[in-house]
Design a protein around this motif. Structure first.
Motif, short mmCIF file in Angstrom:
data_model
loop_
_atom_site.label_atom_id
_atom_site.label_comp_id
_atom_site.label_asym_id
_atom_site.label_seq_id
_atom_site.Cartn_x
_atom_site.Cartn_y
_atom_site.Cartn_z
N HIS A 114 0.82 -1.21 0.00
CA HIS A 114 0.00 0.00 0.00
C HIS A 114 0.86 1.28 0.00
O HIS A 114 0.62 2.22 -0.75
N HIS A 118 1.11 4.78 -2.58
CA HIS A 118 1.10 6.23 -2.31
C HIS A 118 2.38 6.90 -2.84
O HIS A 118 2.36 8.04 -3.27
N SER A 142 -0.54 10.04 5.52
CA SER A 142 -1.91 9.55 5.41
C SER A 142 -2.42 9.21 6.80
O SER A 142 -1.81 9.56 7.81
N ASP A 309 -6.92 6.82 -0.67
CA ASP A 309 -6.75 5.45 -1.15
C ASP A 309 -7.49 5.23 -2.47
O ASP A 309 -8.63 5.65 -2.62
ZN ZN Z 1 -3.52 5.00 2.20
#
Ligand code: ZN
Ligand code: KG4
Length: 341
Positions: A114, A118, A142, A309
């Motif tokens: 993940h 980003h 985040s 996201d």
């Molecule tokens: Zn995120």
């Protein structure tokens, strides 16, 4: 190559189709089904509820992404799914769905990080869709991350700073909660801050003067809590000023440490991604301070729609990743999947 991205690490059910052609990436579709309304009543994300919502929505979201891209599943060359970090039960819905689709349709499968999503999302920047120059310094801010990573190239990462306690987005969310502004806090604080004066209150800008590149925001949260316990919640004009002060305390330290690290590591680009990267002050200050102090460095800020996201960024990670042989059998969700140094 057509890549189907799937991302369900937290509270957004997302799918996207990205086409890789001649070294460029074209977004054919990006579907984000937010669960904010559901979680708002609880004042934050409830993992079990998030997972149940993902399970209800993942197939319709994937269907919509394929339909909007005008492609059939049989035309997809690769599936890229987030396997971590994130909430275990949320991740599992995306991973198990991706594995099933991969098995049934014999589509190669890549398990993606993940955080890397980003980092790479800055390909889709306000200054166009293209790669930035390496070495680059990535700031990811985040709800789960406050990370500074030096990227020598794609896949060559060194984490140089991270969060010691609350992440920047978490701090926005907690400050908003203390001020009674609801969830998610970042956009709520930021909206109030717009009309406020950041110099009317005094709040600590955490770790601003400390050496190194780590971040700590729990002290700021506590300072806000103590203020409210002593003086009550600010209202009206004072609320805007208070939000502006809190916002600036967070963004000042993010900008200062990023600029300091960019100079120390002599990078050619600075990139900004993650939900907090949607913050107006952070975006504007990073650009202006870099222009003043590091004019040769290219600043690439992810377009607002790809800061939160999304599955587009995961498709990008999946393009550079290696499909796992029999991925449908072997890929697992990993809530702690991070860059290891
Ligand atoms: Zn995120
Ligand atoms: O990247 P993201 O969608 O999810 C995680 O991976 O955590 O980031 C969500 C976080 C939340 O904490 C939210 O409050 C914050 O990003 N956020 C903002 C803004 N928009 C979202 N923080 C500050 N200013 C904003 N405009």
């Amino acid at each position: 190559m057509l890549i189907l991205g799937i991302e369900t690490s937290c509270d957004d059910t997302t799918a996207a189709v990205v086409e890789a052609r001649g070294g460029r990436f074209i977004i054919r579709s990006s579907v984000v089904l937010s669960q904010i309304k559901t979680h708002r009543q609880f004042g934050g994300i409830v993992p079990e509820v998030a997972a149940r919502k993902h399970a209800e929505n993942i197939l319709p979201v994937i269907d919509t992404a394929l339909r909007q891209a005008k492609v059939q599943l049989s035309e997809i060359d690769r599936i890229a799914v987030t396997r971590g970090h994130g909430l275990m039960t949320s991740l599992m819905v995306g991973v198990e769905t991706a594995k099933t689709l991969s098995y049934l349709n014999t589509i190669p499968l890549v398990g993606c990080m993940h955080l890397e999503g980003h980092m790479l999302s800055a390909y889709f920047s306000t200054r166009g869709d293209r790669w930035f120059k390496f070495p680059a310094l990535s700031l990811v801010a985040s709800g789960g991350h406050t990370e500074l990573i030096v990227m020598q190239g794609i896949g060559k990462y060194k984490k140089i700073g991270g969060r010691l306690d609350d992440a920047a987005g978490e701090c926005f969310d907690k400050v908003a909660k203390i001020l009674g502004l609801g969830y998610p806090g970042g956009p709520a604080v930021s909206a109030r801050a717009k009309a406020g004066n950041p110099d009317k209150f005094s709040l600590p800008s955490p770790m601003l003067k400390r050496p190194g590149y780590d971040f700590s925001f729990s002290g700021l949260k506590t300072a806000v809590l103590y203020y409210v316990q002593k003086h009550g919640r600010p209202a009206g004009r004072a609320l805007s000023d208070f939000c502006a002060t809190a916002e600036k305390a967070i963004t000042d330290v993010l900008v200062a440490k990023t600029i300091r690290a960019a100079a120390a590591y002599q990078v050619r680009s600075i990139t900004l991604g993650g939900g907090v990267a949607a913050n107006r002050r952070l975006r504007a200050d990073l650009v202006s301070v870099a222009a003043e102090q590091l004019p040769a460095v290219d600043v690439r800020i992810t377009r607002p729609e790809y800061c939160m996201d999304n599955a587009v960024m995961m498709a990008l990670v999946g393009f550079y990743g290696q499909p796992v042989k029999d991925g449908w059998k072997r890929i697992t969700a990993d809530p702690n999947f991070e860059i290891s140094n």
